[in-house]
Write a protein that holds these residues in place. Sequence first.
Motif, mmCIF file in Angstrom:
data_model
loop_
_atom_site.group_PDB
_atom_site.id
_atom_site.type_symbol
_atom_site.label_atom_id
_atom_site.label_comp_id
_atom_site.label_asym_id
_atom_site.label_seq_id
_atom_site.Cartn_x
_atom_site.Cartn_y
_atom_site.Cartn_z
ATOM 1 N N ARG A 105 51.027 81.247 21.385
ATOM 2 C CA ARG A 105 51.065 79.922 20.764
ATOM 3 C C ARG A 105 52.506 79.596 20.380
ATOM 4 N N ALA A 106 53.393 79.759 21.367
ATOM 5 C CA ALA A 106 54.812 79.508 21.136
ATOM 6 C C ALA A 106 55.046 78.010 20.936
ATOM 7 N N PRO A 107 56.184 77.640 20.390
ATOM 8 C CA PRO A 107 56.460 76.212 20.203
ATOM 9 C C PRO A 107 56.394 75.452 21.526
ATOM 10 N N ALA A 108 56.042 74.178 21.446
ATOM 11 C CA ALA A 108 56.011 73.335 22.643
ATOM 12 C C ALA A 108 57.403 73.263 23.246
ATOM 13 N N ARG A 109 57.455 73.034 24.543
ATOM 14 C CA ARG A 109 58.694 72.884 25.283
ATOM 15 C C ARG A 109 59.574 74.125 25.151
ATOM 16 N N THR A 110 58.955 75.289 25.366
ATOM 17 C CA THR A 110 59.717 76.537 25.409
ATOM 18 C C THR A 110 60.092 76.844 26.847
ATOM 19 N N GLY A 111 61.379 76.991 27.098
ATOM 20 C CA GLY A 111 61.871 77.266 28.442
ATOM 21 C C GLY A 111 62.119 78.747 28.666
ATOM 22 N N VAL A 112 62.249 79.132 29.938
ATOM 23 C CA VAL A 112 62.493 80.529 30.317
ATOM 24 C C VAL A 112 63.630 80.558 31.326
ATOM 25 N N TYR A 113 64.655 81.365 31.037
ATOM 26 C CA TYR A 113 65.817 81.516 31.914
ATOM 27 C C TYR A 113 66.111 83.010 32.044
ATOM 28 N N VAL A 114 65.706 83.601 33.162
ATOM 29 C CA VAL A 114 65.848 85.046 33.341
ATOM 30 C C VAL A 114 66.217 85.371 34.781
ATOM 31 N N GLY A 115 66.654 86.611 34.998
ATOM 32 C CA GLY A 115 66.954 87.081 36.338
ATOM 33 C C GLY A 115 66.774 88.576 36.430
ATOM 34 N N THR A 172 74.231 87.899 35.723
ATOM 35 C CA THR A 172 72.985 87.124 35.712
ATOM 36 C C THR A 172 72.472 86.822 34.310
ATOM 37 N N SER A 173 72.273 87.841 33.487
ATOM 38 C CA SER A 173 71.576 87.615 32.216
ATOM 39 C C SER A 173 72.435 86.879 31.199
ATOM 40 N N LEU A 174 73.748 87.045 31.240
ATOM 41 C CA LEU A 174 74.573 86.254 30.324
ATOM 42 C C LEU A 174 74.686 84.811 30.817
ATOM 43 N N THR A 175 74.658 84.614 32.127
ATOM 44 C CA THR A 175 74.577 83.255 32.663
ATOM 45 C C THR A 175 73.273 82.601 32.210
ATOM 46 N N ALA A 176 72.188 83.372 32.166
ATOM 47 C CA ALA A 176 70.907 82.846 31.697
ATOM 48 C C ALA A 176 71.012 82.378 30.246
ATOM 49 N N VAL A 177 71.737 83.120 29.419
ATOM 50 C CA VAL A 177 71.941 82.695 28.033
ATOM 51 C C VAL A 177 72.695 81.377 27.993
ATOM 52 N N HIS A 178 73.750 81.267 28.795
ATOM 53 C CA HIS A 178 74.523 80.023 28.848
ATOM 54 C C HIS A 178 73.652 78.844 29.274
ATOM 55 N N LEU A 179 72.866 79.021 30.330
ATOM 56 C CA LEU A 179 72.031 77.924 30.831
ATOM 57 C C LEU A 179 70.954 77.543 29.817
ATOM 58 N N ALA A 180 70.383 78.530 29.147
ATOM 59 C CA ALA A 180 69.381 78.240 28.121
ATOM 60 C C ALA A 180 70.003 77.450 26.971
ATOM 61 N N ALA A 181 71.200 77.838 26.548
ATOM 62 C CA ALA A 181 71.873 77.112 25.465
ATOM 63 C C ALA A 181 72.174 75.678 25.878
ATOM 64 N N GLN A 182 72.624 75.498 27.119
ATOM 65 C CA GLN A 182 72.903 74.146 27.598
ATOM 66 C C GLN A 182 71.630 73.299 27.646
ATOM 67 N N ALA A 183 70.533 73.906 28.071
ATOM 68 C CA ALA A 183 69.261 73.176 28.135
ATOM 69 C C ALA A 183 68.816 72.732 26.741
ATOM 70 N N LEU A 184 69.037 73.585 25.742
ATOM 71 C CA LEU A 184 68.697 73.211 24.371
ATOM 72 C C LEU A 184 69.566 72.049 23.892
ATOM 73 N N LEU A 185 70.844 72.098 24.198
ATOM 74 C CA LEU A 185 71.749 71.032 23.759
ATOM 75 C C LEU A 185 71.452 69.713 24.465
ATOM 76 N N LEU A 186 70.978 69.791 25.704
ATOM 77 C CA LEU A 186 70.637 68.579 26.456
ATOM 78 C C LEU A 186 69.248 68.052 26.121
ATOM 79 N N GLY A 187 68.484 68.804 25.324
ATOM 80 C CA GLY A 187 67.141 68.373 24.967
ATOM 81 C C GLY A 187 66.103 68.641 26.033
ATOM 82 N N GLU A 188 66.420 69.510 26.994
ATOM 83 C CA GLU A 188 65.443 69.829 28.045
ATOM 84 C C GLU A 188 64.342 70.741 27.519
#
Length: 686
Positions: A105-115, A172-188
């Motif tokens: 029951r995670a918060p709505a609009r939870t994204g996943v960025y992994v490799g 890969t995994s640190l790039t995933a952190v970067h992309l996840a942070a960007q998605a949060l800032l963009l409201g995705e």
Amino acid sequence: MDQAEQDDQVPEGAIAVVGMSGRFPGAPGLDAYWANLRDGVCSLTDFDAPAHEVGSKGILADADRFEARLFGFNATEAAALDPQHRLLLETAWAALEDAGYDPLRAPARTGVYVGGSPTGHMLAAATDRGLAARIGATQVRILTDREFLAPWISYRLGLDGPSMNVQTACSTSLTAVHLAAQALLLGECDTALAGGVSVDSVRPAGYVHVEGGIFSPDGRCRPFDEKAAGTVPGNGVGVVVLRRLEDALAEGDPVRAVVRGSAVTNDGSAKVGFTAPGVDRQTAAITEAWAAAGLDPARAQYLEAHGTGTELGDRIELAAAGAAFADARGHGAGIGLGSVKSNIGHLDAAAGIAAFIKTVLMLEHATLVPTVNVTAPHPALASSPFRLVTRAAPWPRPADRPGRLAGVTSVGIGGTNVHVVLEEAPRRPAAAEDGGAPVVLPLSARTEEQLRVLCRALADVLGAPGAPSPAAVAHTLWTGRTPLPVRTYVVAAGAAEAAEKLAAGVRDPHPLGEAWLAGEEAAAPAAPRGVRRVNLPGYPFAGERHGALSLAPEAARASAPRAEAGTEAVRETGAESGTESGTEGGTEAGMAAGVAAALREALGLDATDGAGGGLDRTYFEAGGDSLTAVHLVGRMRDEFGVDVPIDLFLEQLTLGAMVERIVALRAGDGELDALLDEFEAEESGS
């Protein structure tokens, strides 16, 4: 403005790390990981290996265990599911729990960025006709291919935000952190899971050391050491939960650290070769990340470097980071420098998240931890703004704002450079207490033994100094855990009382607790005003062993050569390949055919291509590179008993002529010579 008012300010674009979970060599959880890092433990494992291999690796214990039923997989599906998928699912679950959220029951609009990394299981499954016949070829693919790592998490945990696989080799995994942070800032998305996994094989397997290559000759990784000579492979998995800092603070999340900025660059063609690292764009990744954070790099107190321990890779990274932090000042002996690869090896796709989590833990504990296996610092450090951290030491908080700051760098073969700026968590007012009113602490698991383990773990936390209040614990357990069938509860007004009752199994009757035991859908009690979620022990996974597929026959596995990093040795050798008496009688023609076939296979050549069958070009004209050359050297030795000098691949002769030269060589006559030094720039890139 006083310190409290400063700490209340939320920096623009800041991302909170609210949850973490990981399993690394020598550490089944983050408590053990931190203890090993703090104590300077080298968690690389030595084991017996064939004579031509180095028997050392960062081994992940119990990498084939998986609690399949918790995630809705049957036994057949669980056995087919790649170990990387299994581990990443459990780690994502644990990271959400650490953040105080029910994984289902995670918060709505939870994204996943992994490799993840390539695996022997995936390769074996793709060629297992029996498995395809049993469950279907499509099912085999979606259960084993790493492109489905993110979708499986989203599907099984019901996460409806973006779900993306990330692949930038070692970064890969640190790039995933970067992309996840960007998605949060963009409201995705409003919450994001980010991380990576690397489990090439669940079995110990050594590696082949080649002079001038990327692997260490002695099974130890020595980043930024004067004797740095290569890295050591390792397996691991890590996931972090990220939210916008303003949301995390407003909604009572347990903030562990703050991502202030991040950046990604690529070296492009401005380097010696595809696999080589470059200086300028590594520098750019660092400076752009600090600019995104709105901070001066001179304020950094620590840099967690990529630090593979290869002579050229470390030298290039020191040059790049030295340029970025050239104006560092006021740090006494300099900015602290370290690399977790010295402790656990190079985790490939999971390397960046291992470094990120290490740095968050150092910020939390206000302690710098040592890089291990150091004999003497690299001479280049003397003229740099850095000092290699070789013993645990307190990390004092600077008097000026912002507080403790660190950078984390990751670099991938192919040139993708990532840098993340981390800051310690903001100091927050003490949570409001509820006056000592008794609360119900609900606990559940799938089995009685798991429930006992969970009770003991929570008792240890509540019995320790600085334990969270029972009100915060109750709030976290009621809202941040998935209700499971085997249940218990305790009623307590204080942390010490709760710890005693959990340890003794004392359960005072309470209507809400009895409804919980009966499995009734009872609404979680309202938390007192100001009570926040807290980091607590999570679900104690106790899955069965499901093994892993391998192309190598069981009897041959111990002696099969490990030719390349990231994959288990799966190639069988024998007389069919020309290894038997390759220079006797009429076998030279057979050996020539085998060598030609190996070259065509490695270079993707068509035997029907013209009169020369694709062998009328030089090695580099045919698309060869240094990594393939090293691979072919190993293959010639293993399949044909010939030690081929690597400079043969640079000579201006056709592949056809190369075949003749290789056949003419005798096993043991060839040696790898000084030309590998010329290849070092390409071999040491990750």
